[in-house]
Design a protein around this motif. Structure first.
Motif, mmCIF file in Angstrom:
data_model
loop_
_atom_site.group_PDB
_atom_site.id
_atom_site.type_symbol
_atom_site.label_atom_id
_atom_site.label_comp_id
_atom_site.label_asym_id
_atom_site.label_seq_id
_atom_site.Cartn_x
_atom_site.Cartn_y
_atom_site.Cartn_z
ATOM 1 N N PRO A 143 83.081 -51.988 44.009
ATOM 2 C CA PRO A 143 83.607 -50.935 43.111
ATOM 3 C C PRO A 143 83.055 -51.526 41.650
ATOM 4 O O PRO A 143 83.226 -52.561 41.399
ATOM 5 C CB PRO A 143 85.091 -50.756 43.004
ATOM 6 N N PRO A 144 83.185 -50.602 40.690
ATOM 7 C CA PRO A 144 83.382 -49.028 40.639
ATOM 8 C C PRO A 144 82.000 -48.429 40.972
ATOM 9 O O PRO A 144 82.159 -47.051 41.017
ATOM 10 C CB PRO A 144 83.685 -48.839 39.292
ATOM 11 N N GLY A 145 80.891 -49.011 41.168
ATOM 12 C CA GLY A 145 79.790 -48.202 41.777
ATOM 13 C C GLY A 145 79.438 -46.903 40.912
ATOM 14 O O GLY A 145 79.544 -46.986 39.665
ATOM 15 N N LEU A 146 79.003 -45.841 41.527
ATOM 16 C CA LEU A 146 78.612 -44.348 40.928
ATOM 17 C C LEU A 146 79.903 -43.868 40.383
ATOM 18 O O LEU A 146 79.723 -42.954 39.447
ATOM 19 C CB LEU A 146 78.040 -43.635 41.930
ATOM 20 N N MET A 186 90.405 -55.892 27.589
ATOM 21 C CA MET A 186 90.474 -55.116 28.520
ATOM 22 C C MET A 186 91.976 -55.489 29.269
ATOM 23 O O MET A 186 92.422 -54.326 29.693
ATOM 24 C CB MET A 186 89.488 -55.721 29.867
ATOM 25 N N GLN A 187 92.453 -56.802 29.045
ATOM 26 C CA GLN A 187 93.863 -56.904 29.464
ATOM 27 C C GLN A 187 94.922 -55.981 28.735
ATOM 28 O O GLN A 187 95.831 -55.575 29.318
ATOM 29 C CB GLN A 187 94.120 -58.321 29.288
ATOM 30 N N VAL A 188 94.604 -56.039 27.517
ATOM 31 C CA VAL A 188 95.712 -55.247 26.542
ATOM 32 C C VAL A 188 95.480 -53.607 26.982
ATOM 33 O O VAL A 188 96.551 -53.046 27.148
ATOM 34 C CB VAL A 188 95.385 -55.607 25.008
ATOM 35 N N VAL A 189 94.143 -53.155 27.139
ATOM 36 C CA VAL A 189 94.197 -51.688 27.399
ATOM 37 C C VAL A 189 94.916 -51.500 28.849
ATOM 38 O O VAL A 189 95.270 -50.399 29.034
ATOM 39 C CB VAL A 189 92.575 -51.544 27.682
ATOM 40 N N ARG A 190 94.776 -52.446 29.843
ATOM 41 C CA ARG A 190 95.227 -52.371 31.307
ATOM 42 C C ARG A 190 96.768 -52.163 30.985
ATOM 43 O O ARG A 190 97.292 -51.381 31.577
ATOM 44 C CB ARG A 190 94.865 -53.553 32.009
ATOM 45 N N GLU A 191 97.295 -53.080 30.269
ATOM 46 C CA GLU A 191 98.791 -52.929 30.009
ATOM 47 C C GLU A 191 99.044 -51.710 29.172
ATOM 48 O O GLU A 191 100.163 -51.304 29.477
ATOM 49 C CB GLU A 191 99.043 -54.077 28.788
ATOM 50 N N GLN A 192 98.273 -51.240 28.295
ATOM 51 C CA GLN A 192 98.534 -50.027 27.560
ATOM 52 C C GLN A 192 98.692 -48.908 28.484
ATOM 53 O O GLN A 192 99.697 -48.153 28.460
ATOM 54 C CB GLN A 192 97.700 -49.786 26.492
ATOM 55 N N ILE A 193 97.502 -48.633 29.396
ATOM 56 C CA ILE A 193 97.583 -47.899 30.578
ATOM 57 C C ILE A 193 98.954 -47.845 31.537
ATOM 58 O O ILE A 193 99.589 -46.788 31.741
ATOM 59 C CB ILE A 193 96.548 -47.605 31.162
ATOM 60 N N THR A 194 99.134 -49.131 31.893
ATOM 61 C CA THR A 194 100.206 -49.243 33.081
ATOM 62 C C THR A 194 101.682 -48.892 32.442
ATOM 63 O O THR A 194 102.468 -48.217 32.929
ATOM 64 C CB THR A 194 100.132 -50.619 33.687
ATOM 65 N N SER A 208 83.011 -49.257 29.710
ATOM 66 C CA SER A 208 83.126 -47.889 30.695
ATOM 67 C C SER A 208 83.177 -48.317 32.227
ATOM 68 O O SER A 208 84.078 -48.034 32.748
ATOM 69 C CB SER A 208 82.035 -46.840 30.390
ATOM 70 N N ILE A 209 82.423 -49.212 32.463
ATOM 71 C CA ILE A 209 82.173 -49.845 34.036
ATOM 72 C C ILE A 209 83.532 -50.740 34.176
ATOM 73 O O ILE A 209 84.252 -50.525 35.295
ATOM 74 C CB ILE A 209 80.955 -50.599 34.132
ATOM 75 N N GLN A 210 84.069 -51.645 33.166
ATOM 76 C CA GLN A 210 85.170 -52.213 33.518
ATOM 77 C C GLN A 210 86.476 -51.398 33.461
ATOM 78 O O GLN A 210 87.270 -51.594 34.292
ATOM 79 C CB GLN A 210 85.286 -53.138 32.403
ATOM 80 N N LEU A 211 86.417 -50.394 32.632
ATOM 81 C CA LEU A 211 87.477 -49.598 32.551
ATOM 82 C C LEU A 211 87.707 -48.556 33.657
ATOM 83 O O LEU A 211 88.954 -48.380 34.382
ATOM 84 C CB LEU A 211 87.461 -48.737 31.185
ATOM 85 N N THR A 212 86.624 -48.211 34.350
ATOM 86 C CA THR A 212 86.707 -47.268 35.390
ATOM 87 C C THR A 212 87.271 -48.206 36.666
ATOM 88 O O THR A 212 87.974 -47.727 37.449
ATOM 89 C CB THR A 212 85.302 -46.988 36.063
ATOM 90 N N LEU A 213 86.839 -49.563 36.608
ATOM 91 C CA LEU A 213 87.377 -50.288 37.739
ATOM 92 C C LEU A 213 88.867 -50.384 37.346
ATOM 93 O O LEU A 213 89.760 -50.621 38.376
ATOM 94 C CB LEU A 213 86.674 -51.719 37.364
ATOM 95 N N ILE A 214 89.360 -50.613 36.368
ATOM 96 C CA ILE A 214 90.797 -50.931 36.093
ATOM 97 C C ILE A 214 91.607 -49.643 36.354
ATOM 98 O O ILE A 214 92.784 -49.720 37.236
ATOM 99 C CB ILE A 214 90.954 -51.200 34.559
ATOM 100 N N LEU A 215 91.104 -48.391 36.346
ATOM 101 C CA LEU A 215 91.756 -47.130 36.559
ATOM 102 C C LEU A 215 91.894 -47.049 38.021
ATOM 103 O O LEU A 215 92.796 -46.616 38.671
ATOM 104 C CB LEU A 215 91.116 -45.978 35.807
#
Length: 611
Positions: free
Chosen positions: A256-259, A362-370, A298-305
């Motif tokens: 992942p995150p592929g297509l 990316m770690q901070v963004v992951r924390e903000q989302i979760t 975007s690729i990393q954010l899609t994987l995080i989501l």
């Protein structure tokens, strides 16, 4: 009465074995198939049957088609006793989960519209059982049916917000089924997530070039030579944030995150073209090291989501962590991505990040989302407002607070212990300050000619009653107290002045730098006619002397060094005292003291000598 009693005792496995061996369950099946009995009797019959079948003594395969039709008719009936409908739904759920042939029969007999209507009734038990049957149908569907079931799953998202937002709280069982529905629906994205980009696929290449064309003006592209066009494309793909600008498809080979990453980027570019262009152009105009790469992010954010939403993971049998926002939105992943990619750009700027800080951002963004999703927002607008309010500085504050809670330093008993330790540690700092004054310090004289080579020494007498001072020639040796000719009794000191209030600073008003002002202090004595003026060589000496003189004058110490040292000593002392309580939760309030006994006759009297 017998059927009512049967419904209660059927839970016992020994009774169930004996009852079934005497062909009792066949009698219950016949009562249901004939359907001549009153609703109350039918409800007891179905409950008893369900309890007997739960023991697994008789296989569900033995159930006749007539029986299935009859049970389905109870579910499809619009006016019927609620308890009969409830048990009928539970029986059908067990049938669906037991075998694929029964699943096909039940699917034909029960109408989807009826099940959806039962999700909107006020009776929570019927709601839950209807949801359980729908989940069983959805999960048992084979891969061929899964696409059809995907359509079905989306069709019954509409009544669910009524359940989620109703005044009554969602029960544990219903929460589990909502979680399963969310999981099964989101897992339809798994195939795209696990599929890398195919460089030879024309459609995928067009989407990729569509991203470039949407961000940059390319009217005159056709008139360019092949080489010129290639170099232009490579340059624009680099601005878009692809690491391999000559072949950007390479970045999307990771699955992942592929297509799915390509899908989310394309959705953002088409749904919010202004925001997309602004993101890309804003970052392409920054310095190279400060630009936020759109494609890589975007690729990393899609994987995080995908990880946060557990896409690709089968639903757990006990899970109940569903997101209410999922049931208010058809394309949850795409819409979340559109909000979060703009959040990422905002956080990047707040952190003043460079390319080396990419993982930290990316770690901070992951924390903000979760953190935002854990507050269970019910709409995208609510999620957007909350996640944008949770900026980088807020995340740092939350991390600090959580760390303190983890160390138990914010527990009320620990705070109380701190307050009790404070006077003792303040006394320790006072003693250290006085000892330091007794050792003495060299100070430089500042004359009107700005010569700073003259030195003088000042120290406190061992009995803390007299300040001795005098000029010294060399910096190397510490003079003895006897060699210092002048002295001031501490009892004669009237005031301690600091900064611009000092007499020697007033004399040279406007000529002194801020650094000198910050290090100046004076003591006035003998009815405030005379003053002894100091300029410390460092901020530490300034703090030591001003604190020490404050202690001699009976005032509170106020320097920043004292506050820092007190905090360090308190923290160290608390940690030492809590060592034995590691991993032991500290209660907020003390346990109640038991009442005294009614008498104290059990006490031994030591006052009389033993005979």
């Amino acid at each position: 009465d017998s059927l009512k009693q049967l419904a209660c005792v059927s839970t016992d496995v020994t009774f169930a074995q004996e009852f079934i061996s005497r062909n009792g369950h066949s009698l219950l099946v016949k009562i249901v198939e004939d359907a001549h009995e009153a609703p109350l009797i039918m409800a007891h019959t179905l409950t008893g049957f369900m309890e007997l079948m739960d023991h697994g003594i008789v296989s569900w395969e033995n159930v006749s088609a007539v029986f299935i039709k009859k049970i389905a008719s109870f579910v499809n009936a619009t006016v019927l006793d609620a308890s009969i409908q409830q048990v009928s739904l539970a029986i059908l759920e067990s049938m669906v989960l037991s075998s694929s042939s029964l699943f096909q029969q039940v699917k034909q007999e029960v109408t989807l519209e009826r099940l959806l209507s039962q999700l909107q009734v006020t009776n929570q038990q019927i709601q839950t059982k209807a949801m359980a049957l729908l989940m069983a149908l959805l999960q048992t569907a084979g891969h061929a049916d899964r696409q059809v079931q995907h359509g079905i799953s989306l069709s019954f998202l509409s009544p669910l917000p009524n359940i989620i937002h109703s005044s009554a709280s969602v029960g544990d069982e219903m929460a589990h089924y909502l979680y399963v529905l969310q999981s099964v629906t989101l897992n339809h994205l798994e195939s795209r997530m696990r599929m890398p980009l195919d460089s030879y696929n024309q459609d995928q290449r067009e989407i990729l070039h569509g991203l470039r064309q949407a961000a940059f003006e390319t009217e005159s592209e056709n008139s360019l030579s092949h080489e010129r066009r290639r170099s232009l494309c490579a340059k624009e793909f680099k601005k878009l944030g692809f690491s391999n600008n000559s072949n950007p498809g390479q970045d999307l080979l990771r699955a992942p995150p592929g297509l799915l990453a390509l899908d989310t980027m394309a959705h953002f570019a088409s749904r919010y073209p202004d925001a997309y262009s602004r993101f890309v152009l804003e970052n392409s105009s920054r310095e190279d090291k400060h630009e936020c790469p759109f494609a890589r992010s975007s690729i990393q954010l899609t994987l995080i989501l995908c990880e946060i939403l557990s896409i690709g993971e089968p639903p757990s049998e006990t899970g109940s962590d569903y997101h209410p926002i999922f049931f208010a939105q058809d394309q949850l992943l795409d819409e979340l991505f559109c909000i979060c990619i703009q959040l990422l750009n905002k956080t990047w700027k707040e952190m003043r990040a460079t390319q080396e800080d990419f993982d930290k951002v990316m770690q901070v963004v992951r924390e903000q989302i979760t953190r935002t999703l854990s507050s269970k927002p019910t709409s995208l607008e609510l999620f957007k407002n909350k996640v944008n309010a949770l900026n980088y500085s807020e995340i740092l504050k939350l991390r600090q607070t959580e760390r303190l809670h983890q160390e138990e330093t914010l527990a009320p008993p620990v705070l109380e212990l701190k307050e009790r330790l404070r006077p003792e540690l303040l006394e320790l700092i006072r003693q250290q300050r006085l000892n330091r004054l007794c050792q003495g310090t060299l100070f430089r004289k500042i004359s009107s000619r700005r010569r700073q080579d003259k030195l003088w020494h000042c120290r406190l007498s061992p009995n803390h009653k007299v300040l001795h001072f005098g000029d010294v020639e060399e910096e190397s040796e510490t003079p003895t107290i006897e060699s210092l000719q002048e002295k001031i009794p501490v009892a004669d000191i009237k005031a301690l002045l600091m900064g611009k209030d000092c007499p020697h600073m007033k004399e040279h008003k406007g000529k002194q730098t801020k650094e000198v002002l910050a290090l100046a202090f004076s003591v006035t004595y003998d009815v405030e006619e005379y003053s002894l003026n100091f300029i410390a060589s460092s901020r530490t000496d300034f703090c030591l002397w001003t604190d020490g003189l404050s202690v001699l004058l009976g005032r509170d110490m106020s320097s920043e060094c004292m506050r820092s040292e007190l905090e360090t000593l308190l923290s160290m002392e608390i940690k030492l005292r809590l060592l034995d309580l590691e991993n032991v939760p500290i209660p907020d309030s003390a346990p109640p003291v038991p009442k005294p006994p009614s008498n104290f006759n059990f006490c031994y009297d030591f006052s009389q000598a033993e005979q």
